[in-house]
Design a protein around this motif. Structure first.
Motif, PDB file in Angstrom:
ATOM      1  N   UNK A 331       0.824  -1.197   0.000  1.00 15.48           N
ATOM      2  CA  UNK A 331       0.000   0.000   0.000  1.00 15.48           C
ATOM      3  C   UNK A 331       0.862   1.253   0.000  1.00 15.48           C
ATOM      4  N   UNK A 332       2.131   1.084  -0.366  1.00 16.94           N
ATOM      5  CA  UNK A 332       3.023   2.229  -0.427  1.00 16.94           C
ATOM      6  C   UNK A 332       3.586   2.631   0.918  1.00 16.94           C
ATOM      7  N   UNK A 333       3.481   1.761   1.916  1.00 16.60           N
ATOM      8  CA  UNK A 333       4.011   2.049   3.252  1.00 16.60           C
ATOM      9  C   UNK A 333       5.310   1.275   3.434  1.00 16.60           C
ATOM     10  N   UNK A 334       6.427   1.963   3.257  1.00 15.57           N
ATOM     11  CA  UNK A 334       7.731   1.333   3.449  1.00 15.57           C
ATOM     12  C   UNK A 334       8.368   0.808   2.185  1.00 15.57           C
ATOM     13  N   UNK A 335       7.788   1.083   1.029  1.00 16.85           N
ATOM     14  CA  UNK A 335       8.370   0.552  -0.213  1.00 16.85           C
ATOM     15  C   UNK A 335       9.784   1.099  -0.446  1.00 16.85           C
ATOM     16  N   UNK A 336       9.988   2.382  -0.145  1.00 20.78           N
ATOM     17  CA  UNK A 336      11.314   2.963  -0.361  1.00 20.78           C
ATOM     18  C   UNK A 336      12.309   2.406   0.641  1.00 20.78           C
ATOM     19  N   UNK A 337      11.911   2.341   1.919  1.00 23.12           N
ATOM     20  CA  UNK A 337      12.817   1.787   2.921  1.00 23.12           C
ATOM     21  C   UNK A 337      13.141   0.336   2.604  1.00 23.12           C
ATOM     22  N   UNK A 338      12.157  -0.429   2.172  1.00 26.67           N
ATOM     23  CA  UNK A 338      12.397  -1.819   1.787  1.00 26.67           C
ATOM     24  C   UNK A 338      13.352  -1.883   0.599  1.00 26.67           C
ATOM     25  N   UNK A 339      13.198  -0.964  -0.346  1.00 28.03           N
ATOM     26  CA  UNK A 339      14.091  -0.891  -1.507  1.00 28.03           C
ATOM     27  C   UNK A 339      15.532  -0.649  -1.064  1.00 28.03           C
ATOM     28  N   UNK A 340      15.697   0.140  -0.014  1.00 37.08           N
ATOM     29  CA  UNK A 340      17.042   0.516   0.434  1.00 37.08           C
ATOM     30  C   UNK A 340      17.673  -0.494   1.383  1.00 37.08           C
ATOM     31  N   UNK A 341      16.909  -1.509   1.808  1.00 34.79           N
ATOM     32  CA  UNK A 341      17.442  -2.431   2.818  1.00 34.79           C
ATOM     33  C   UNK A 341      18.609  -3.252   2.307  1.00 34.79           C
ATOM     34  N   UNK A 342      18.598  -3.607   1.035  1.00 37.07           N
ATOM     35  CA  UNK A 342      19.764  -4.325   0.477  1.00 37.07           C
ATOM     36  C   UNK A 342      20.754  -3.292  -0.023  1.00 37.07           C
ATOM     37  N   UNK A 343      21.901  -3.248   0.609  1.00 40.23           N
ATOM     38  CA  UNK A 343      22.907  -2.250   0.264  1.00 40.23           C
ATOM     39  C   UNK A 343      23.495  -2.518  -1.117  1.00 40.23           C
ATOM     40  N   UNK A 344      24.222  -1.547  -1.600  1.00 43.37           N
ATOM     41  CA  UNK A 344      24.909  -1.717  -2.881  1.00 43.37           C
ATOM     42  C   UNK A 344      25.933  -2.847  -2.780  1.00 43.37           C
ATOM     43  N   UNK A 345      26.083  -3.636  -3.842  1.00 44.16           N
ATOM     44  CA  UNK A 345      27.119  -4.674  -3.837  1.00 44.16           C
ATOM     45  C   UNK A 345      28.505  -4.035  -3.963  1.00 44.16           C
ATOM     46  N   UNK A 346      29.528  -4.849  -3.873  1.00 43.75           N
ATOM     47  CA  UNK A 346      30.881  -4.343  -4.087  1.00 43.75           C
ATOM     48  C   UNK A 346      30.989  -3.799  -5.509  1.00 43.75           C
ATOM     49  N   UNK A 347      31.434  -2.579  -5.635  1.00 46.16           N
ATOM     50  CA  UNK A 347      31.447  -1.910  -6.928  1.00 46.16           C
ATOM     51  C   UNK A 347      32.827  -1.981  -7.577  1.00 46.16           C
ATOM     52  N   UNK A 348      32.874  -2.178  -8.879  1.00 51.11           N
ATOM     53  CA  UNK A 348      34.161  -2.196  -9.572  1.00 51.11           C
ATOM     54  C   UNK A 348      34.735  -0.779  -9.678  1.00 51.11           C
ATOM     55  N   UNK A 349      36.019  -0.696  -9.864  1.00 51.95           N
ATOM     56  CA  UNK A 349      36.641   0.627 -10.037  1.00 51.95           C
ATOM     57  C   UNK A 349      36.310   1.201 -11.406  1.00 51.95           C
ATOM     58  N   UNK A 350      36.125   0.303 -12.384  1.00 55.82           N
ATOM     59  CA  UNK A 350      35.859   0.772 -13.752  1.00 55.82           C
ATOM     60  C   UNK A 350      35.069  -0.285 -14.500  1.00 55.82           C
ATOM     61  N   UNK A 351      34.401   0.140 -15.563  1.00 55.38           N
ATOM     62  CA  UNK A 351      33.694  -0.783 -16.447  1.00 55.38           C
ATOM     63  C   UNK A 351      34.612  -1.206 -17.587  1.00 55.38           C
ATOM     64  N   UNK A 352      34.413  -2.403 -18.126  1.00 56.94           N
ATOM     65  CA  UNK A 352      35.231  -2.845 -19.253  1.00 56.94           C
ATOM     66  C   UNK A 352      35.112  -1.908 -20.451  1.00 56.94           C
ATOM     67  N   UNK A 375      26.922   6.608  -5.114  1.00 53.98           N
ATOM     68  CA  UNK A 375      28.236   5.941  -5.112  1.00 53.98           C
ATOM     69  C   UNK A 375      28.615   5.315  -6.458  1.00 53.98           C
ATOM     70  N   UNK A 376      27.625   4.963  -7.281  1.00 52.06           N
ATOM     71  CA  UNK A 376      27.950   4.331  -8.564  1.00 52.06           C
ATOM     72  C   UNK A 376      28.616   5.306  -9.528  1.00 52.06           C
ATOM     73  N   UNK A 377      28.479   6.603  -9.278  1.00 55.98           N
ATOM     74  CA  UNK A 377      29.063   7.589 -10.194  1.00 55.98           C
ATOM     75  C   UNK A 377      30.578   7.645 -10.089  1.00 55.98           C
ATOM     76  N   UNK A 378      31.123   6.995  -9.072  1.00 54.03           N
ATOM     77  CA  UNK A 378      32.586   6.932  -8.943  1.00 54.03           C
ATOM     78  C   UNK A 378      33.188   5.878  -9.851  1.00 54.03           C
ATOM     79  N   UNK A 379      32.366   5.034 -10.457  1.00 53.96           N
ATOM     80  CA  UNK A 379      32.874   3.974 -11.333  1.00 53.96           C
ATOM     81  C   UNK A 379      33.315   4.585 -12.656  1.00 53.96           C
ATOM     82  N   UNK A 380      34.571   4.370 -13.005  1.00 54.00           N
ATOM     83  CA  UNK A 380      35.101   4.920 -14.251  1.00 54.00           C
ATOM     84  C   UNK A 380      34.400   4.264 -15.451  1.00 54.00           C
ATOM     85  N   UNK A 381      33.982   5.083 -16.369  1.00 50.46           N
ATOM     86  CA  UNK A 381      33.332   4.579 -17.573  1.00 50.46           C
ATOM     87  C   UNK A 381      31.816   4.537 -17.482  1.00 50.46           C
ATOM     88  N   UNK A 382      31.250   4.773 -16.301  1.00 51.45           N
ATOM     89  CA  UNK A 382      29.793   4.757 -16.134  1.00 51.45           C
ATOM     90  C   UNK A 382      29.263   6.183 -16.044  1.00 51.45           C
TER      91      UNK A 382
END
Length: 499
Positions: A331-352, A375-382
C-alpha cells in the motif's frame, strides 16, 4: 435433472485450467477445458467456496465437458482482476456431465479463475476514486470498479464493505475469511457518506454502510485498514478521531494513511487537491504523537504513514524497524525503505567499456533515488543519470513511478542518447514487459534505439542491472500492488490505496 432445469438453476461453471497428475480428478477422467458445475449438488461461486466444501471431508464433484469450445469474457490472466466467465454453448451440452467423489483428498484441479460468478462491483462514487480519473483508451480491466471481499482475503485488495449483503457478512464470519483489508477513510459516518457517496440502489444492506457497526460486527476477523486523506476533509481533527476509534477496536490490526492520488483527468468530478508540504508535515506530526503513544502502551505503532507523505513533507523516512515487518508494503508504506534495505554490492573501479545509463522514475522519488545511487558515479566509464519523468498520460499532478507509461518515456528520452534505460518494475504488468498503456519494452527498445530493462525491487538488484547492462539475466519483477492488481495504482499509491 434435465437440461432445461439446469438452465433455470443459477450455476457458475468454472473452467478447469489443469489437472494434477495422479490425482483423483485425473483418475476420474477430468481434462483441462472441462468445467466444474457443482460440489455436493451445490453451485459454487468461487475457489473459496470450493475449498470450504472440500474441507467438510467428503465431496462429490460434477464435471461438464462442453461439446464446443467455451466462450469467455476475458479479464487480465494471472491477476487479481482476472475474472473470465464461461458461457455454456447450448442446453444439450449441459447433459454431458459426470461425477466423481473424494474423501479427505484434494481433487487436483486448478481453475482458470478464482471467481466463478464474476467480480463484485463497487457501490460508491468516491471523490478520490482513481478509476473515475482514468483517461480513455486503456485495456478494459483498468476501468473495473472492483470492491470484492473475496479478493481482499485472497490478494489483500482494499474494500469498503458498503456493497456487502447479509449473506456476504455471514459467509465472512462462518468461513473465517481473515484478514480483510478495509478502506475506512474516516470513522465519522456523515463525513464518510459525503466523501464516498454510495449509490443507494447498489447498497444491498443499509447496515453495510455503517463503518463502525461493520467493524464491530466483524469482531472475529482481523482487519488491516487504510485512510486515504483528502486535504480539509478527513485530515487534522477528523484524522485524530478516526485513528482513536480504529485503535480502540481489538480486531483492527493497523491503519495505513495515504494521501489522495490525483490525475489531470477529473472532468465533472469534485474539486479536490493534493497536500501542501506544510499540510503533510502537520499530518506527520499528528500521527507521530499517536505512534509514540501506541508503541509505549501496546508495543506497536499501529498507524503507518505512506512513503508519499514523507516525501511530500520533505521528512526523512523512518528506520526499517519502525515499519514492524512491512505489513502494509503493497500500500506504499515502506516501499522505499524496503528498496534501500539491500545495500549496494561491491562496486568495480571501472567498467570494461563505457556505458551511459538513464534511470527513469517518477518526479516524487527522483531525488531519493539520486542520493541512493550516488556511489555508482565513482565507477570509471559509467555515466549515470536519474531522470525525473513527467507523467504525460495522467498529468503532472501524478508523480509516483508506478503510473508511468510508455508514452511518458517516449517524451522523456531522446532516441540513442543512452546505452541503457532502466524503468521501474512497478510500471510493468506482472510477469510481462507490458506497461500500463500496453506499450512493450521491445517496442520502446526499437523506438529509442537503446537497451531497456526493468530495475530491481531492491537497491542491490538495481545496481546489478546497471552494472550488467545488456548482459543482465532479464527483467527484475517488482512484487507490488501495481503488479498484482495489474495496474500501477496504489500499488506507491498503487490501485489498492484508492479503494
Amino acid at each position: 435433472m434435465t437440461a432445461a432445469e439446469q438452465i433455470q438453476e443459477q450455476v457458475y461453471p468454472a473452467p478447469i485450467k489443469s489437472v494434477e497428475r495422479g490425482s483423483a480428478a485425473e483418475r476420474a477422467g477430468v481434462q483441462p477445458g472441462d468445467v466444474l458445475m457443482r460440489v455436493n449438488g451445490q453451485a459454487v461461486t468461487d475457489v473459496l467456496a470450493y475449498r470450504h466444501l472440500l474441507s467438510q471431508g467428503r465431496a462429490t464433484l460434477e464435471i461438464a465437458r462442453p461439446k464446443e469450445a467455451p466462450r469467455v469474457m476475458t479479464g487480465v490472466p494471472g491477476t487479481a482482476q482476472d475474472h473470465h466467465r464461461l458461457m455454456l454453448p447450448s442446453a444439450p451440452s449441459l447433459d454431458d456431465t459426470f461425477t466423481f467423489a473424494v474423501e479427505w483428498e484434494d481433487p487436483g484441479l486448478e481453475f482458470e479463475e478464482v471467481l466463478f460468478d464474476g467480480i463484485k462491483k463497487c457501490a460508491n462514487k468516491c471523490d478520490f476514486c482513481y478509476v473515475h480519473q482514468m483517461p480513455r483508451g486503456f485495456r478494459k480491466s483498468l476501468y473495473i470498479m472492483d470492491d470484492d471481499y473475496r479478493l481482499s482475503f485472497l490478494y489483500g485488495s482494499f474494500v469498503t464493505l458498503t456493497n456487502l449483503s447479509e449473506h456476504d457478512i455471514q459467509r465472512i464470519e462462518n468461513e473465517n475469511l481473515s484478514p480483510l483489508y478495509v478502506s475506512v477513510h474516516t470513522a465519522n459516518q456523515d463525513l464518510r457518506q459525503d466523501m464516498m457517496k454510495w449509490w443507494r440502489l447498489k447498497v444491498k444492506d443499509p447496515q453495510a454502510v455503517q463503518i463502525r457497526s461493520m467493524i464491530e460486527r466483524l469482531d472475529s476477523i482481523d482487519l488491516y485498514t487504510q485512510i486515504v486523506l483528502v486535504p480539509e476533509r478527513n485530515d487534522r481533527e477528523n484524522l485524530d478521531e478516526t485513528v482513536e476509534y480504529l485503535s480502540s477496536r481489538p480486531n483492527v490490526i493497523s491503519a495505513a494513511v495515504v494521501p489522495i492520488g490525483l490525475t489531470s483527468h477529473r472532468t465533472n468530478l469534485p474539486d479536490v487537491r493534493t497536500f501542501t508540504r506544510e499540510e503533510a508535515q502537520d499530518t506527520l506530526r499528528r500521527l507521530n504523537v499517536w505512534r509514540k503513544q501506541f508503541l509505549a502502551e501496546r508495543g506497536t505503532r499501529f498507524v503507518f504513514p505512506s512513503d508519499e507523505l514523507y516525501l511530500l513533507a520533505g521528512e526523512p523516512l523512518p528506520a526499517e524497524e519502525e515499519y514492524e515487518g512491512f505489513p502494509m508494503l503493497e500500500n506504499g508504506v515502506g516501499m522505499i525503505r524496503d528498496f534501500l534495505t539491500e545495500a549496494l554490492p561491491e562496486l568495480p573501479a571501472a567498467l570494461p567499456e563505457p556505458r551511459r545509463v538513464i534511470l527513469g522514475t517518477g518526479t516524487l522519488f527522483a531525488e531519493s533515488l539520486d542520493r541512493a545511487v550516488a556511489p555508482l558515479r565513482a565507477i570509471e566509464g559509467l555515466t549515470l543519470e536519474v531522470r525525473a519523468v513527467e507523467n504525460k498520460t495522467f498529468g503532472k499532478v501524478t508523480t509516483v513511478a508506478g503510473l508511468l507509461t510508455g508514452r511518458c518515456f517516449r517524451h522523456a528520452v531522446t532516441p540513442g542518447e543512452a546505452d541503457l534505460l532502466i524503468v521501474p518494475p512497478t510500471t510493468l504488468r506482472y510477469g510481462t514487459e507490458l506497461m500500463l498503456d500496453d506499450v512493450s519494452l521491445s517496442e520502446l527498445r526499437q523506438e529509442l534505439r537503446m537497451d531497456i530493462r526493468a530495475g530491481g525491487a531492491t537497491l542491490g538488484e538495481l545496481a546489478r542491472v546497471i552494472l550488467q547492462g545488456a548482459h543482465s539475466s532479464g527483467p527484475q519483477w517488482g512484487m507490488s500492488a501495481h503488479a498484482v492488481k495489474d495496474t500501477a495504482l496504489p500499488t506507491g499509491q498503487a490501485a489498492r490505496g484508492q479503494a
